[in-house]
Design a protein around this motif. Structure first.
Motif, mmCIF file in Angstrom:
data_model
loop_
_atom_site.group_PDB
_atom_site.id
_atom_site.type_symbol
_atom_site.label_atom_id
_atom_site.label_comp_id
_atom_site.label_asym_id
_atom_site.label_seq_id
_atom_site.Cartn_x
_atom_site.Cartn_y
_atom_site.Cartn_z
ATOM 1 N N THR A 180 -13.896 -34.501 -12.242
ATOM 2 C CA THR A 180 -12.765 -33.595 -12.393
ATOM 3 C C THR A 180 -13.074 -32.220 -11.805
ATOM 4 O O THR A 180 -12.247 -31.609 -11.123
ATOM 5 C CB THR A 180 -12.399 -33.447 -13.879
ATOM 6 O OG1 THR A 180 -12.064 -34.733 -14.417
ATOM 7 C CG2 THR A 180 -11.201 -32.512 -14.049
ATOM 8 N N LEU A 181 -14.298 -31.731 -12.066
ATOM 9 C CA LEU A 181 -14.708 -30.444 -11.497
ATOM 10 C C LEU A 181 -14.712 -30.494 -9.970
ATOM 11 O O LEU A 181 -14.319 -29.529 -9.305
ATOM 12 C CB LEU A 181 -16.098 -30.070 -12.016
ATOM 13 C CG LEU A 181 -16.162 -29.452 -13.411
ATOM 14 C CD1 LEU A 181 -17.615 -29.277 -13.836
ATOM 15 C CD2 LEU A 181 -15.441 -28.114 -13.444
ATOM 16 N N MET A 202 -7.411 -28.727 -15.430
ATOM 17 C CA MET A 202 -8.099 -27.758 -16.287
ATOM 18 C C MET A 202 -7.518 -27.760 -17.687
ATOM 19 O O MET A 202 -8.258 -27.754 -18.680
ATOM 20 C CB MET A 202 -7.995 -26.367 -15.676
ATOM 21 C CG MET A 202 -8.889 -26.142 -14.466
ATOM 22 S SD MET A 202 -10.657 -26.120 -14.880
ATOM 23 C CE MET A 202 -10.755 -24.594 -15.818
ATOM 24 N N THR A 203 -6.199 -27.748 -17.812
ATOM 25 C CA THR A 203 -5.573 -27.713 -19.146
ATOM 26 C C THR A 203 -5.777 -29.030 -19.898
ATOM 27 O O THR A 203 -5.913 -29.038 -21.119
ATOM 28 C CB THR A 203 -4.074 -27.413 -19.022
ATOM 29 O OG1 THR A 203 -3.456 -28.382 -18.147
ATOM 30 C CG2 THR A 203 -3.849 -26.024 -18.452
ATOM 31 N N ARG A 204 -5.812 -30.133 -19.174
ATOM 32 C CA ARG A 204 -5.929 -31.444 -19.817
ATOM 33 C C ARG A 204 -7.356 -31.757 -20.237
ATOM 34 O O ARG A 204 -7.578 -32.398 -21.274
ATOM 35 C CB ARG A 204 -5.415 -32.523 -18.861
ATOM 36 C CG ARG A 204 -5.417 -33.930 -19.455
ATOM 37 C CD ARG A 204 -4.830 -34.908 -18.451
ATOM 38 N NE ARG A 204 -4.886 -36.274 -18.956
ATOM 39 C CZ ARG A 204 -4.002 -36.833 -19.774
ATOM 40 N NH1 ARG A 204 -2.972 -36.127 -20.188
ATOM 41 N NH2 ARG A 204 -4.124 -38.087 -20.165
ATOM 42 N N HIS A 205 -8.349 -31.297 -19.459
ATOM 43 C CA HIS A 205 -9.735 -31.695 -19.705
ATOM 44 C C HIS A 205 -10.662 -30.507 -19.925
ATOM 45 O O HIS A 205 -11.863 -30.626 -19.703
ATOM 46 C CB HIS A 205 -10.256 -32.522 -18.513
ATOM 47 C CG HIS A 205 -9.432 -33.739 -18.210
ATOM 48 N ND1 HIS A 205 -9.296 -34.775 -19.091
ATOM 49 C CD2 HIS A 205 -8.690 -34.064 -17.103
ATOM 50 C CE1 HIS A 205 -8.511 -35.712 -18.554
ATOM 51 N NE2 HIS A 205 -8.127 -35.299 -17.349
ATOM 52 N N MET A 206 -10.129 -29.380 -20.355
ATOM 53 C CA MET A 206 -10.942 -28.181 -20.518
ATOM 54 C C MET A 206 -12.119 -28.414 -21.458
ATOM 55 O O MET A 206 -13.263 -28.063 -21.146
ATOM 56 C CB MET A 206 -10.086 -27.026 -21.043
ATOM 57 C CG MET A 206 -10.872 -25.743 -21.304
ATOM 58 S SD MET A 206 -11.634 -25.073 -19.806
ATOM 59 C CE MET A 206 -10.184 -24.403 -19.000
ATOM 60 N N ARG A 207 -11.887 -29.023 -22.612
ATOM 61 C CA ARG A 207 -12.963 -29.223 -23.591
ATOM 62 C C ARG A 207 -14.057 -30.123 -23.014
ATOM 63 O O ARG A 207 -15.249 -29.830 -23.161
ATOM 64 C CB ARG A 207 -12.399 -29.847 -24.862
ATOM 65 C CG ARG A 207 -13.453 -30.097 -25.942
ATOM 66 C CD ARG A 207 -12.831 -30.691 -27.173
ATOM 67 N NE ARG A 207 -11.823 -29.795 -27.745
ATOM 68 C CZ ARG A 207 -11.074 -30.110 -28.788
ATOM 69 N NH1 ARG A 207 -11.199 -31.301 -29.371
ATOM 70 N NH2 ARG A 207 -10.182 -29.250 -29.247
ATOM 71 N N ILE A 230 -14.782 -30.618 -19.852
ATOM 72 C CA ILE A 230 -15.479 -29.918 -18.767
ATOM 73 C C ILE A 230 -16.504 -28.948 -19.337
ATOM 74 O O ILE A 230 -17.635 -28.859 -18.850
ATOM 75 C CB ILE A 230 -14.466 -29.183 -17.868
ATOM 76 C CG1 ILE A 230 -13.616 -30.204 -17.100
ATOM 77 C CG2 ILE A 230 -15.183 -28.259 -16.885
ATOM 78 C CD1 ILE A 230 -12.469 -29.586 -16.332
ATOM 79 N N VAL A 231 -16.123 -28.212 -20.381
ATOM 80 C CA VAL A 231 -17.050 -27.273 -21.013
ATOM 81 C C VAL A 231 -18.253 -28.019 -21.582
ATOM 82 O O VAL A 231 -19.406 -27.585 -21.430
ATOM 83 C CB VAL A 231 -16.333 -26.468 -22.119
ATOM 84 C CG1 VAL A 231 -17.346 -25.644 -22.918
ATOM 85 C CG2 VAL A 231 -15.280 -25.562 -21.513
#
Length: 219
Positions: A9-10, A202-207, A209-210
């Motif tokens: 995703t990144l 970003m909004t869907r997979h933010m957690r 990704i972090v």
């Protein structure tokens, strides 16, 4: 979502976001009241940097099949190719938000304002005999931009008074008061459409990704 999917995703975000910003910027520039003159070298560097991530990830994925040594050779060859294509520091300029006709008018007005003796050999080619200089104008079509090339053997810009000429061309371009163009709107729409993808990811997979970044750097 596991680490591999988060990294994928990144990769998508890092690849698409610069391209989206590039098209948005071009759209804004093409919506301004006056044309914009920029260095051809810097324009090439920005364009290369924008699309470089899209070329980097395939190379990185080849590591397992051809090895790091071969990948480094390919990167070195790519760097050498880009170096060969890099425009000259002061012999290549790009005029955005302008067509060929406006660029020709601006160059002619600049030459007249400077009082230089010149001939117009073709519609888009000016010759300044006393400076052994030719100015060639070439349009870039859908980008609503124009290339301005200095054709000369001079090694120093002072030999052809390049700074004076570029300054006069810029002054002539600022005289235009243009309405937003269809090309500007088209480029903004492309940029906005592309930007939707990284924003949605970003909004869907933010957690996730972090968490993936924390695992990679804090493990």
């Amino acid at each position: 979502m596991d680490v591999d999917n988060a990294i994928l995703t990144l990769k998508v975000i890092v690849t698409i976001a610069p391209i989206a910003v590039y098209f948005l910027t071009l759209g804004v520039v093409n919506s301004q009241a006056s044309p914009r003159l920029v260095s051809g070298r810097w324009d090439f560097i920005v364009l290369t940097g924008t699309f470089l991530p899209a070329l980097f990830w395939p190379l990185a994925s080849l590591k397992a099949s051809i090895g790091w040594q071969a990948v480094l050779v390919l990167i070195l060859l790519g760097v050498l190719a880009l170096r060969a294509m890099l425009p000259h520091p002061w012999k290549h300029w790009v005029i955005y938000n302008a067509d060929t006709r406006r660029a020709v008018e601006s160059v002619r007005r600049a030459l007249d304002g400077l009082g230089w003796a010149y001939t117009q050999e073709t519609e888009t080619l000016f010759a300044v005999p006393h400076l052994h200089l030719k100015l060639e104008i070439a349009g870039l079509g859908l980008l609503n931009a124009v290339n301005l090339h200095f054709r000369t053997d001079a090694e120093s810009p002072d030999q052809v008074q390049a700074a004076s000429l570029i300054g006069a061309v810029e002054a002539g371009l600022r005289r235009y008061q243009l309405l937003p163009t269809a090309a500007g709107l088209f480029l903004v729409l492309i940029g906005a459409g592309l930007m939707i993808v990284p924003m949605w990811l970003m909004t869907r997979h933010m957690r996730d990704i972090v968490e993936a970044i924390q695992r990679l750097f804090l493990a």
